[in-house]
Design an enzyme around this catalytic site. Structure first.
Site, mmCIF file in Angstrom:
data_model
loop_
_atom_site.group_PDB
_atom_site.id
_atom_site.type_symbol
_atom_site.label_atom_id
_atom_site.label_comp_id
_atom_site.label_asym_id
_atom_site.label_seq_id
_atom_site.Cartn_x
_atom_site.Cartn_y
_atom_site.Cartn_z
ATOM 1 N N LYS A 145 0.828 -1.221 0.000
ATOM 2 C CA LYS A 145 0.000 0.000 0.000
ATOM 3 C C LYS A 145 0.853 1.257 0.000
ATOM 4 C CE LYS A 145 -1.819 1.852 3.960
ATOM 5 N NZ LYS A 145 -1.683 3.291 4.117
ATOM 6 N N ASN A 146 1.823 1.309 0.924
ATOM 7 C CA ASN A 146 2.528 2.584 1.097
ATOM 8 C C ASN A 146 3.521 2.893 -0.017
ATOM 9 O OD1 ASN A 146 0.975 3.232 3.250
ATOM 10 N ND2 ASN A 146 2.453 2.582 4.805
ATOM 11 N N CYS A 187 -5.541 8.162 8.691
ATOM 12 C CA CYS A 187 -5.844 7.673 10.045
ATOM 13 C C CYS A 187 -5.521 8.734 11.096
ATOM 14 C CB CYS A 187 -5.015 6.424 10.337
ATOM 15 S SG CYS A 187 -5.498 4.996 9.362
ATOM 16 N N ARG A 217 -8.898 -0.134 3.622
ATOM 17 C CA ARG A 217 -7.982 0.853 3.040
ATOM 18 C C ARG A 217 -6.613 0.230 2.777
ATOM 19 N NH1 ARG A 217 -7.000 5.139 6.732
ATOM 20 N NH2 ARG A 217 -5.332 5.275 5.236
ATOM 21 N N ASP A 239 3.675 0.467 12.159
ATOM 22 C CA ASP A 239 2.454 -0.071 11.542
ATOM 23 C C ASP A 239 2.164 -1.506 11.974
ATOM 24 O OD1 ASP A 239 2.317 2.350 10.305
ATOM 25 O OD2 ASP A 239 3.024 1.655 8.368
ATOM 26 N N ARG A 245 0.055 14.646 12.713
ATOM 27 C CA ARG A 245 0.472 14.433 11.326
ATOM 28 C C ARG A 245 0.674 15.732 10.533
ATOM 29 N NH1 ARG A 245 -2.175 9.042 8.838
ATOM 30 N NH2 ARG A 245 -0.068 8.865 8.059
#
Ligand code: EPZ
Length: 418
Positions: free
Chosen positions: A22-23, A116, A397, A305, A121
């Site tokens: 994903k990232n 999230c 997601r 994560d 952030r």
């Protein structure tokens, strides 16, 4: 709202194949607009974050051709228009359009990204990097207007080795005049994957994966073909589920070096693993796990994560374990729900102390964010009886076909919309 229901206590047996990261994907899709030609990206996971980025591409009039696992992106007719809040706030990675649009058009207009709620952030390091390259940044009521007459290479030192800032600065600098050096760059494998992608388009990036990245600006980027690396966090999540319920569970399409800290911790705890060149087999769940401590850190440290799913495993270890979160200030939102399931955990500041082992009993819990959601799934698979996870859209997601993958190895799990 989506809810996931799990009848726990079943053993997981068989093979789970890990999808594309994903990232990495969420940076590769915006990066693809830097060329005017076709970029083909393979092993793209079908997750809602990918869909959200494709919606932004469509809004910018970029042609996309999506088939199972691959995507062809052709930006030759694209328009550089404002990315509205409706699109930017669907995910954090929408911020990569800032760097990519700035790099391509010398102008990007977009709203603050979503994602999230695991901390404040901020994106100050991204913006400082753009400014160092010669851009001006204006912030009008949550809308960022970033523009430059010309982008010029610069020496940029990141106060924090931020994944997002490292990638975003690379995207903005790839076509700048001259040489950019990013010092204290983040070293995550996803950064290497993005640099490889840009280099296959003709960029000149060296040092990705180390703390100093050098980018020599080029005028033109051409078509390319690229493959997304396997998702190390998805792999780690399933390995943890295997350590809880596997008998045996093989996780395939893994780059084991990418999850070294997890594998070492599991071995230290007494989890029986077979580690191959591109797979990990959890040979069976060990009922006599040793307690341990983890402290999250930037790569190659223990990944934040995986902190939340790993905490679930620690509830089954003998004695006192500690989890210290150093990256995100609000990443313990899964803890109250683990306690509802029967875990004995106390949080003080950024450290959670877990006393185990404690049996988990199914109940109703919430996926407060993506990895908290993965933790709830792991806990639900182990817990006796039924666990119902609300806000399950967070999980979709980042985990492609999670219901199908777990069902195929024996889990009793379903998802529904209420
Ligand atoms: C990436 O987020 C990942 N997201 C996160 O994964 C992951 O947790 C994180 O890296 C750390 O590994 C994506 O790749 C899309 P950072 P990112 O910039 O880039 C502070 C998941 O579950 N910071 O490395 O946003 C920041 O507040 C997600 O898949 C600033 O202060 O993370 C944090 O404390 C969640 N100013 C630290 O740096 C900035 O300008 C690291 O953040 C940028 C960051």
């Amino acid at each position: 709202m989506k809810i996931i229901e799990i009848e726990g206590g079943r053993q997981l047996k068989g093979t789970i194949r890990v999808s594309g990261a994903k990232n990495a994907t969420v940076a590769l899709i915006p990066a693809a607009i830097l060329t005017d030609e076709e970029a083909t990206i393979c092993n793209v996971p079908e997750i809602t974050d990918t869909e959200a980025l494709c919606d932004i591409l469509k809004m910018l009039k970029v042609q996309i051709n999506r088939s199972t696992e691959s995507i062809i992106i052709n930006p030759k007719d694209m328009n550089n228009i404002e990315i509205t809040e409706k699109f930017s706030k669907k995910l954090r990675a929408s911020y990569y359009f800032m760097g990519a649009l700035l790099g391509k058009y010398k102008k990007a207009v977009m709203y603050f990204p979503g994602g999230c709620s695991i901390g404040a952030r901020p994106i100050d390091l991204h913006l400082k990097g753009f400014e160092a390259l010669g851009a001006t940044v204006r912030n009008e009521k949550n809308k960022y207007i970033v523009e430059a007459k010309e982008l010029k290479g610069a020496n940029i030192y990141l106060d924090i080795a931020s994944v997002g800032a490292t990638i975003n600065i690379m995207l903005a600098a790839v076509k700048a005049k001259g040489t950019t050096i990013i010092d204290n760059a983040a070293k995550e494998p996803e950064i290497v994957n993005v640099a490889t992608f840009l280099n296959s388009m003709g960029a000149k990036i060296t040092g990705a994966g180390t703390s100093t990245i050098k980018i020599v600006g080029v005028d033109y980027l051409h078509q390319c073909f690229h493959e997304v690396i396997p998702d190390r966090i998805e792999a780690g999540s399933y390995i943890i589920m295997g350590a809880l319920c596997g008998n045996p569970l093989k996780i395939d399409n893994v780059i084991p070096e990418h999850i070294d800290p997890l594998l070492s911790k599991l071995e230290e705890m007494g989890v029986n693993l077979e580690i191959g060149s591109d797979y990990v087999i959890v040979l069976g769940s060990n009922k006599n796990l040793k307690a341990t401590n983890i402290k999250t850190a930037v790569y190659p440290g223990f990944p934040t994560d995986l902190q939340q799913p790993f905490t679930v495993l620690l509830t089954q270890a003998n004695g006192k374990s500690k989890v210290t979160e150093t990256i995100w200030e609000n990443r313990f939102m899964h803890i109250p729900y683990l306690k509802d399931l029967g875990a004995d955990i106390e949080v003080k500041s950024q450290t959670a102390t877990i006393i185990g082992p404690n049996p988990l009993i199914g109940t109703q819990v919430v996926a407060t964010d993506l990895r908290a959601g993965a933790a709830m799934v792991a806990a639900g698979l182990l817990a006796e009886g039924k666990t119902t996870i609300t806000n399950a859209e967070h999980i979709l997601r980042g985990y492609e076909q999670i219901i199908e993958k777990l069902t195929a190895v024996g889990a009793k799990i379903n998802i529904k919309e209420i």
